[in-house]
Write an enzyme that holds these catalytic residues in place. Structure first.
Site, mmCIF file in Angstrom:
data_model
loop_
_atom_site.group_PDB
_atom_site.id
_atom_site.type_symbol
_atom_site.label_atom_id
_atom_site.label_comp_id
_atom_site.label_asym_id
_atom_site.label_seq_id
_atom_site.Cartn_x
_atom_site.Cartn_y
_atom_site.Cartn_z
ATOM 1 N N GLY A 64 0.810 -1.219 0.000
ATOM 2 C CA GLY A 64 0.000 0.000 0.000
ATOM 3 C C GLY A 64 0.839 1.263 0.000
ATOM 4 O O GLY A 64 0.574 2.202 -0.756
ATOM 5 N N GLU A 65 1.864 1.304 0.835
ATOM 6 C CA GLU A 65 2.701 2.497 0.898
ATOM 7 C C GLU A 65 3.497 2.691 -0.384
ATOM 8 O O GLU A 65 3.664 3.819 -0.853
ATOM 9 C CB GLU A 65 3.651 2.456 2.095
ATOM 10 C CG GLU A 65 4.486 3.715 2.184
ATOM 11 C CD GLU A 65 5.008 4.025 3.567
ATOM 12 O OE1 GLU A 65 5.613 5.106 3.708
ATOM 13 O OE2 GLU A 65 4.814 3.229 4.489
ATOM 14 N N SER A 66 3.967 1.608 -0.966
ATOM 15 C CA SER A 66 4.705 1.723 -2.223
ATOM 16 C C SER A 66 3.819 2.326 -3.310
ATOM 17 O O SER A 66 4.231 3.252 -4.017
ATOM 18 C CB SER A 66 5.221 0.348 -2.661
ATOM 19 O OG SER A 66 6.130 -0.152 -1.713
#
Length: 143
Positions: A64-66
């Site tokens: 998700g953060e990527s």
């Protein structure tokens, strides 16, 4: 490196040239679609599990953060940088094999802040995790 328009197929090329980072590469992530309106990446379950064989909750967050950080940087444009300031995840199902797919869409695209939602599904299309990330957008320091 120029930033592609929101519907430009060059978005995927931009993301690949920029790179997704060493952790994302070690986890086997692959971008398959990349525009300001929608970013998609896959990640194998194998190699990213807890000791009991479930996809690690932190792996969902890394996916998700990527996606969310890269999408925010695409929106930010040249001479600007987006950095994460908040992230949360709700895990609703466990993946145990195959690949998971993250689909990132913007909730808010502002001049100084972005918010993205990333829905992560298993091979059968069942939602496993929902990640929300907020990024602050800043001007890069002048050299």
């Amino acid at each position: 490196m120029s930033v592609p328009s929101p519907t430009d197929a060059a978005g995927l090329d931009w993301a690949e040239k920029r790179g997704m980072g060493a952790l994302a590469e070690k986890m086997g992530m692959e971008f398959t679609e990349f525009t300001i309106e929608r970013c998609v990446a896959t990640m194998p379950v194998e190699g990213n599990t807890q000791p009991v064989g479930l996809l690690h909750g932190g792996a969902y967050v890394v996916l998700g953060e990527s996606l969310g950080s890269m999408a925010a940087n695409l929106h930010a444009g040249p001479g600007r940088l987006a950095v994460g300031v908040d992230i949360n995840a709700t895990h609703t199902r466990s993946a145990t094999s195959g690949i998971v797919t993250g689909v990132c869409t913007p909730i808010h695209l502002g001049r100084s802040m972005t918010v993205h939602e990333i829905v992560i599904t298993d091979d059968q299309g069942r939602r496993c995790s929902t990640v929300r990330i907020t990024n602050m957008v800043r001007d890069l320091p002048q050299k």
